[in-house]
Design a protein around this motif. Structure first.
Motif, PDB file in Angstrom:
ATOM      1  N   ARG A  49       3.355   7.032   6.506  1.00  0.00           N
ATOM      2  CA  ARG A  49       2.619   6.370   7.587  1.00  0.00           C
ATOM      3  C   ARG A  49       2.645   4.844   7.394  1.00  0.00           C
ATOM      4  NH1 ARG A  49      -2.233   9.074   7.288  1.00  0.00           N
ATOM      5  NH2 ARG A  49      -1.235  10.773   8.387  1.00  0.00           N
ATOM      6  N   ASP A  50       2.383   4.388   6.162  1.00  0.00           N
ATOM      7  CA  ASP A  50       2.359   2.945   5.904  1.00  0.00           C
ATOM      8  C   ASP A  50       3.737   2.312   6.043  1.00  0.00           C
ATOM      9  OD1 ASP A  50      -0.351   2.776   5.552  1.00  0.00           O
ATOM     10  OD2 ASP A  50      -0.279   2.793   3.366  1.00  0.00           O
ATOM     11  N   PHE A  51       4.775   2.949   5.497  1.00  0.00           N
ATOM     12  CA  PHE A  51       6.118   2.380   5.604  1.00  0.00           C
ATOM     13  C   PHE A  51       6.583   2.339   7.063  1.00  0.00           C
ATOM     14  CE2 PHE A  51       6.913   3.737   1.003  1.00  0.00           C
ATOM     15  CZ  PHE A  51       6.716   2.456   0.516  1.00  0.00           C
ATOM     16  N   ARG A  52       6.231   3.352   7.833  1.00  0.00           N
ATOM     17  CA  ARG A  52       6.613   3.372   9.253  1.00  0.00           C
ATOM     18  C   ARG A  52       5.944   2.212  10.001  1.00  0.00           C
ATOM     19  NH1 ARG A  52       5.750   8.707  10.689  1.00  0.00           N
ATOM     20  NH2 ARG A  52       7.916   9.126  10.210  1.00  0.00           N
ATOM     21  N   GLU A  53       4.651   2.049   9.759  1.00  0.00           N
ATOM     22  CA  GLU A  53       3.925   0.965  10.435  1.00  0.00           C
ATOM     23  C   GLU A  53       4.421  -0.404   9.945  1.00  0.00           C
ATOM     24  OE1 GLU A  53      -0.640  -0.599  11.208  1.00  0.00           O
ATOM     25  OE2 GLU A  53      -0.337   1.377  10.310  1.00  0.00           O
ATOM     26  N   ALA A  54       4.709  -0.523   8.649  1.00  0.00           N
ATOM     27  CA  ALA A  54       5.214  -1.781   8.089  1.00  0.00           C
ATOM     28  C   ALA A  54       6.548  -2.145   8.716  1.00  0.00           C
ATOM     29  CB  ALA A  54       5.352  -1.667   6.574  1.00  0.00           C
ATOM     30  N   LYS A  55       7.413  -1.145   8.922  1.00  0.00           N
ATOM     31  CA  LYS A  55       8.714  -1.397   9.548  1.00  0.00           C
ATOM     32  C   LYS A  55       8.542  -1.879  10.983  1.00  0.00           C
ATOM     33  CE  LYS A  55      13.172   0.472  10.802  1.00  0.00           C
ATOM     34  NZ  LYS A  55      13.176  -0.374  11.978  1.00  0.00           N
ATOM     35  N   GLU A  56       7.630  -1.259  11.713  1.00  0.00           N
ATOM     36  CA  GLU A  56       7.367  -1.686  13.087  1.00  0.00           C
ATOM     37  C   GLU A  56       6.892  -3.141  13.121  1.00  0.00           C
ATOM     38  OE1 GLU A  56       4.518   1.129  14.561  1.00  0.00           O
ATOM     39  OE2 GLU A  56       5.985   2.772  14.593  1.00  0.00           O
ATOM     40  N   GLU A  57       6.016  -3.503  12.185  1.00  0.00           N
ATOM     41  CA  GLU A  57       5.516  -4.885  12.129  1.00  0.00           C
ATOM     42  C   GLU A  57       6.634  -5.853  11.725  1.00  0.00           C
ATOM     43  OE1 GLU A  57       2.625  -5.986  13.200  1.00  0.00           O
ATOM     44  OE2 GLU A  57       1.920  -3.978  13.649  1.00  0.00           O
ATOM     45  N   ARG A 112       0.833  -1.209   0.000  1.00  0.00           N
ATOM     46  CA  ARG A 112       0.000   0.000   0.000  1.00  0.00           C
ATOM     47  C   ARG A 112       0.864   1.254   0.000  1.00  0.00           C
ATOM     48  NH1 ARG A 112      -4.596   0.851   4.491  1.00  0.00           N
ATOM     49  NH2 ARG A 112      -2.821   1.487   5.743  1.00  0.00           N
ATOM     50  N   GLY A 113       1.980   1.222   0.725  1.00  0.00           N
ATOM     51  CA  GLY A 113       2.903   2.362   0.732  1.00  0.00           C
ATOM     52  C   GLY A 113       3.467   2.643  -0.651  1.00  0.00           C
ATOM     53  N   GLN A 114       3.794   1.582  -1.382  1.00  0.00           N
ATOM     54  CA  GLN A 114       4.306   1.757  -2.738  1.00  0.00           C
ATOM     55  C   GLN A 114       3.247   2.371  -3.647  1.00  0.00           C
ATOM     56  OE1 GLN A 114       5.626  -2.216  -3.667  1.00  0.00           O
ATOM     57  NE2 GLN A 114       7.661  -1.853  -2.811  1.00  0.00           N
ATOM     58  N   LYS A 174      12.869   2.500   2.281  1.00  0.00           N
ATOM     59  CA  LYS A 174      11.678   3.026   1.615  1.00  0.00           C
ATOM     60  C   LYS A 174      11.055   4.158   2.417  1.00  0.00           C
ATOM     61  CE  LYS A 174      10.509  -1.156  -0.894  1.00  0.00           C
ATOM     62  NZ  LYS A 174       9.545  -2.235  -1.086  1.00  0.00           N
ATOM     63  N   LEU A 175      11.082   4.026   3.736  1.00  0.00           N
ATOM     64  CA  LEU A 175      10.563   5.079   4.608  1.00  0.00           C
ATOM     65  C   LEU A 175      11.362   6.363   4.416  1.00  0.00           C
ATOM     66  CD1 LEU A 175       8.812   6.178   6.915  1.00  0.00           C
ATOM     67  CD2 LEU A 175      10.389   5.088   8.525  1.00  0.00           C
ATOM     68  N   GLN A 176      12.673   6.252   4.368  1.00  0.00           N
ATOM     69  CA  GLN A 176      13.517   7.430   4.162  1.00  0.00           C
ATOM     70  C   GLN A 176      13.262   8.071   2.800  1.00  0.00           C
ATOM     71  OE1 GLN A 176      17.349   5.658   4.915  1.00  0.00           O
ATOM     72  NE2 GLN A 176      17.300   6.180   7.092  1.00  0.00           N
ATOM     73  N   GLU A 177      13.081   7.252   1.763  1.00  0.00           N
ATOM     74  CA  GLU A 177      12.772   7.781   0.433  1.00  0.00           C
ATOM     75  C   GLU A 177      11.437   8.518   0.446  1.00  0.00           C
ATOM     76  OE1 GLU A 177      12.858   4.547  -2.351  1.00  0.00           O
ATOM     77  OE2 GLU A 177      15.013   4.223  -2.086  1.00  0.00           O
ATOM     78  N   ALA A 178      10.457   7.933   1.115  1.00  0.00           N
ATOM     79  CA  ALA A 178       9.133   8.557   1.196  1.00  0.00           C
ATOM     80  C   ALA A 178       9.203   9.871   1.974  1.00  0.00           C
ATOM     81  CB  ALA A 178       8.134   7.607   1.853  1.00  0.00           C
ATOM     82  N   GLU A 217       0.624   9.532   3.390  1.00  0.00           N
ATOM     83  CA  GLU A 217       0.122   8.178   3.652  1.00  0.00           C
ATOM     84  C   GLU A 217       1.217   7.134   3.443  1.00  0.00           C
ATOM     85  OE1 GLU A 217      -2.830   7.321   4.935  1.00  0.00           O
ATOM     86  OE2 GLU A 217      -3.301   9.444   5.091  1.00  0.00           O
ATOM     87  N   ALA A 218       2.091   7.354   2.460  1.00  0.00           N
ATOM     88  CA  ALA A 218       3.191   6.412   2.214  1.00  0.00           C
ATOM     89  C   ALA A 218       4.111   6.354   3.427  1.00  0.00           C
ATOM     90  CB  ALA A 218       3.970   6.827   0.969  1.00  0.00           C
TER      91      ALA A 218
END
Length: 104
Positions: free
Chosen positions: A31-39, A16-18, A55-59, A28-29
């Motif tokens: 937010r999604d990448f941050r949550e995905a990393k935590e998971e 979804r982040g992509q 990916k989070l840093q790129e976003a 939103e990207a």
């Protein structure tokens, strides 16, 4: 509550982040990448967590750039030669593209 596999959730959030990145929806990207990393961290998948960190840093960089320099021409999908058209035609193009995007 229902148990959700953190690994599957992190992969879904990554996808979804992509999609958000492609839509230039950087908030939103991030937010999604941050949550995905935590998971991914929670599931112990270090390699995937590192990929998500990148990916989070790129976003975050894209988000910051977007806040300072928005490219309205690309958002509205205007032709590159728009400036060569008469003002009346330029206005028609911009109005048409606004209507198209409003319908999405």
């Amino acid at each position: 509550g229902m148990f959700v596999d953190p690994r599957k959730l992190s992969h879904a959030l990554n996808t979804r982040g992509q999609s958000h990145m492609q839509d230039r929806n950087y908030d939103e990207a991030v937010r999604d990448f941050r949550e995905a990393k935590e998971e991914a961290d929670r599931s112990g998948d270090r390699d995937f967590a590192n990929d998500l960190q990148r990916k989070l840093q790129e976003a975050q960089m894209a988000q910051k750039q977007w806040q300072t320099r928005r490219d309205h021409r690309s958002v509205l999908e205007l032709p590159v030669n728009l400036h060569t058209l008469k003002k009346e035609k330029q206005c028609e193009w911009v109005k048409k593209q606004h209507k198209v995007l409003a319908r999405k």
